[in-house]
Design a protein around this motif. Structure first.
Motif, PDB file in Angstrom:
ATOM      1  N   GLN A  26      -2.986  -6.945  21.590  1.00 26.34           N
ATOM      2  CA  GLN A  26      -1.768  -6.678  21.070  1.00 26.34           C
ATOM      3  C   GLN A  26      -1.460  -6.624  19.965  1.00 26.34           C
ATOM      4  OE1 GLN A  26       0.720  -5.677  22.600  1.00 26.34           O
ATOM      5  NE2 GLN A  26      -0.295  -5.713  24.950  1.00 26.34           N
ATOM      6  N   TRP A  27      -1.151  -5.618  18.523  1.00 24.26           N
ATOM      7  CA  TRP A  27      -1.358  -5.589  17.503  1.00 24.26           C
ATOM      8  C   TRP A  27       0.005  -6.014  17.135  1.00 24.26           C
ATOM      9  CZ3 TRP A  27      -3.919  -0.530  14.888  1.00 24.26           C
ATOM     10  CH2 TRP A  27      -3.715  -1.056  13.528  1.00 24.26           C
ATOM     11  N   GLU A  28      -0.072  -7.992  16.741  1.00 24.40           N
ATOM     12  CA  GLU A  28       1.001  -8.845  16.698  1.00 24.40           C
ATOM     13  C   GLU A  28       1.132  -9.687  15.897  1.00 24.40           C
ATOM     14  OE1 GLU A  28       1.410 -11.017  19.909  1.00 24.40           O
ATOM     15  OE2 GLU A  28       3.007  -9.601  20.771  1.00 24.40           O
ATOM     16  N   VAL A  29       2.202  -8.980  14.098  1.00 25.16           N
ATOM     17  CA  VAL A  29       1.800  -9.755  12.853  1.00 25.16           C
ATOM     18  C   VAL A  29       2.677 -10.064  12.722  1.00 25.16           C
ATOM     19  CG1 VAL A  29      -0.140  -8.435  12.175  1.00 25.16           C
ATOM     20  CG2 VAL A  29       2.722  -7.919  12.485  1.00 25.16           C
ATOM     21  N   GLU A  30       3.181 -11.201  11.441  1.00 21.07           N
ATOM     22  CA  GLU A  30       3.912 -11.796  11.494  1.00 21.07           C
ATOM     23  C   GLU A  30       5.548 -11.138  10.864  1.00 21.07           C
ATOM     24  OE1 GLU A  30       3.171 -15.280   9.271  1.00 21.07           O
ATOM     25  OE2 GLU A  30       1.944 -16.023  10.549  1.00 21.07           O
ATOM     26  N   GLN A  31       4.758  -9.889   9.596  1.00 20.61           N
ATOM     27  CA  GLN A  31       5.669  -9.547   9.052  1.00 20.61           C
ATOM     28  C   GLN A  31       4.974  -8.202   9.252  1.00 20.61           C
ATOM     29  OE1 GLN A  31       6.971 -10.340   4.808  1.00 20.61           O
ATOM     30  NE2 GLN A  31       5.852 -11.519   5.417  1.00 20.61           N
ATOM     31  N   ASP A  32       6.579  -7.247  10.311  1.00 20.36           N
ATOM     32  CA  ASP A  32       5.281  -5.859  10.472  1.00 20.36           C
ATOM     33  C   ASP A  32       6.253  -4.900  10.110  1.00 20.36           C
ATOM     34  OD1 ASP A  32       4.735  -4.198  12.363  1.00 20.36           O
ATOM     35  OD2 ASP A  32       4.949  -4.510  14.335  1.00 20.36           O
ATOM     36  N   ASP A  33       5.660  -3.364   9.613  1.00 20.38           N
ATOM     37  CA  ASP A  33       6.114  -2.384   9.000  1.00 20.38           C
ATOM     38  C   ASP A  33       5.757  -0.979   9.953  1.00 20.38           C
ATOM     39  OD1 ASP A  33       7.843  -2.090   6.982  1.00 20.38           O
ATOM     40  OD2 ASP A  33       5.887  -1.488   5.739  1.00 20.38           O
ATOM     41  N   PRO A  34       6.778   0.168   9.250  1.00 19.20           N
ATOM     42  CA  PRO A  34       6.256   1.352  10.172  1.00 19.20           C
ATOM     43  C   PRO A  34       4.635   2.031   9.258  1.00 19.20           C
ATOM     44  CG  PRO A  34       8.151   1.517   9.386  1.00 19.20           C
ATOM     45  CD  PRO A  34       8.000   0.169   8.656  1.00 19.20           C
ATOM     46  N   LEU A  35       4.423   2.706  10.395  1.00 21.27           N
ATOM     47  CA  LEU A  35       3.191   3.155   9.572  1.00 21.27           C
ATOM     48  C   LEU A  35       3.586   4.391   8.695  1.00 21.27           C
ATOM     49  CD1 LEU A  35       1.988   4.417  13.232  1.00 21.27           C
ATOM     50  CD2 LEU A  35       1.069   2.241  11.580  1.00 21.27           C
ATOM     51  N   CYS A  36       2.483   4.415   7.987  1.00 22.26           N
ATOM     52  CA  CYS A  36       3.423   5.812   6.837  1.00 22.26           C
ATOM     53  C   CYS A  36       2.535   6.148   6.125  1.00 22.26           C
ATOM     54  CB  CYS A  36       3.611   4.536   5.269  1.00 22.26           C
ATOM     55  SG  CYS A  36       2.044   3.907   4.568  1.00 22.26           S
ATOM     56  N   THR A  37       3.290   7.370   5.373  1.00 23.20           N
ATOM     57  CA  THR A  37       2.293   8.991   5.298  1.00 23.20           C
ATOM     58  C   THR A  37       1.358   8.509   3.248  1.00 23.20           C
ATOM     59  OG1 THR A  37       4.079   9.779   4.232  1.00 23.20           O
ATOM     60  CG2 THR A  37       3.618  10.411   6.150  1.00 23.20           C
ATOM     61  N   LEU A  38       0.524   9.269   2.928  1.00 26.40           N
ATOM     62  CA  LEU A  38       0.432   9.340   1.871  1.00 26.40           C
ATOM     63  C   LEU A  38       1.470   9.125   0.655  1.00 26.40           C
ATOM     64  CD1 LEU A  38      -2.169   8.684  -0.196  1.00 26.40           C
ATOM     65  CD2 LEU A  38      -2.756  10.896  -0.593  1.00 26.40           C
ATOM     66  N   GLU A  39       1.739  10.235   0.947  1.00 24.58           N
ATOM     67  CA  GLU A  39       2.932  10.538   0.409  1.00 24.58           C
ATOM     68  C   GLU A  39       4.028   9.581  -0.115  1.00 24.58           C
ATOM     69  OE1 GLU A  39       6.651  14.005  -0.351  1.00 24.58           O
ATOM     70  OE2 GLU A  39       5.525  13.969   1.646  1.00 24.58           O
TER      71      GLU A  39
END
Length: 379
Positions: free
Chosen positions: A153-166
């Protein structure tokens, strides 16, 4: 937000005048960019995938603190005296540069794992994975495959959305430099037309949004390295290499000597090597420096303050690290401090390098260490 393919003639070229310092370290430049003078520090510290990569099976909580390659991770790194962040760029099938390390993205539903190649997704499909920026909307559950094939599982303490270069250009602290790694699959042979198409999509976003931000391009793909250098002359291009720690069919990837040859033949400005490759072959550092090529390193040893300081003594220009806070503090203490270990410090700290002090190696002692290190790190 699809981007259209662009031609070389469509890519604007911001006015930039670059002057190398007399010490020959190419990465340290005075750049007049739109009348703003920038000076890259003497020994650079670069945050790996932002605040640090995710090692999901590590017992070290710091390796699972913040989602790697995310806006949150990039801005967390900016809280420390860091010069650049490094991140991985791939281009979706609708020509949008997105930030993601692995060639494939994995999700799990009802115990079944689904795997898709990043470059085969359109942007809307890519951003549907993981946490969503829109409130009340759930994304696909992200999982990851370890080197031994295990699904975790990709579990982290602080998650955040995927993003673009822009999005990174628009939302990350503007003074923070970007080391943009151009990602390509090691197991695919790419033709020049495909490479050019991908690189032009990346360059369009860079030239549209970079403004005064320092930029370095890097890639393990030799042909992409030479091509991005031909497509633009504004930003330096570094060739990434394992330095002989792994062997590939393309011999240009198999040694620091081959990396240096590639740089000299194609006008590239630098090399980024696995630090073990440098420590196993320290004499190559002199060859690289004499060729006026900059040298950065990456690898787990760069999370060890003593290993980082050793690189400073060797004349290496900078390090890519995961433990941003710890290494920036160590660099400040070890490299910028003028303190010398006194007799009391030597007595109390036998067998342990004092991080608040600056070792004072003679040239003979340094020569001995450079001969010893390759033996110490042999696997």
């Amino acid at each position: 937000m699809a981007l259209k393919a662009v031609h070389v003639s469509d890519i604007p070229s911001p006015s930039l005048h670059s002057t190398r310092f007399s010490n020959g370290n190419n990465i340290y430049r005075l750049c007049s960019f739109r009348r703003v003078e920038l000076k890259v520090p003497k020994f650079v510290v670069i945050g790996h995938r932002g605040h640090g990569m995710n090692a999901l099976q590590s017992i070290d909580r710091r390796m699972r603190a913040i989602k790697e390659n995310s806006i949150m991770s990039f801005n967390a790194a900016a809280n420390f005296p860091i010069d650049f962040i490094e991140f991985d760029i791939q281009v979706t099938n609708d020509d949008c540069p997105v930030i993601f390390h692995d060639d494939f993205i994995l999700s799990q539903e009802n115990g079944v794992v689904f795997e898709k190649r990043i470059t085969e997704l359109c942007l809307s499909e890519f951003i549907a994975y993981g946490p969503q920026r829109e409130g009340g909307k759930d994304g696909k559950v992200l999982v990851r495959k370890t080197k031994d094939g295990k699904i975790v599982q990709w579990e982290v303490e602080q998650d955040d959305p995927l993003c673009t270069l822009e999005e990174a250009f628009l939302n990350v602290e503007p003074s923070l430099g970007f080391n943009i790694e151009l990602k390509f699959d090691d197991h695919i042979v790419y033709d020049q037309n495909h490479l050019a198409h991908v690189l032009k999509a990346v360059l369009k976003v860079v030239f549209d949004h970079a403004k005064d931000r320092p930029i370095i391009f890097s890639t393990f793909q030799p042909d992409a390295a030479s091509l991005v250098k031909k497509l633009q002359s504004t930003y330096p291009v570094f060739f990434l290499t394992n330095g002989g720690c792994e062997i590939f069919e393309d011999e240009r990837r198999n040694s620091l000597e081959e990396a240096l040859k590639l740089c000299l033949e194609n006008g590239l400005q630098g090399i980024v090597s696995e630090i073990k490759g440098v420590f196993r072959n320290p004499s190559v550092v002199t060859k690289i420096k004499e060729s006026k090529i900059s040298l950065l390193t990456y690898g787990s040893l760069n999370n060890v303050p003593e290993a980082v300081y050793m690189q400073h003594l060797m004349g290496i220009d900078g390090v890519i690290v995961d433990l941003v806070q710890e290494i920036t503090e160590a660099v400040a203490n070890l490299i910028t401090s003028t303190m010398i270990i006194d007799e009391q410090g030597l007595t109390e700290g036998v067998g342990k390098l004092q991080l608040h002090s600056k070792p004072n190696f003679s040239q003979q002692e340094l020569s001995f260490l450079l001969k010893l290190i390759p033996k110490l790190i042999q696997i």
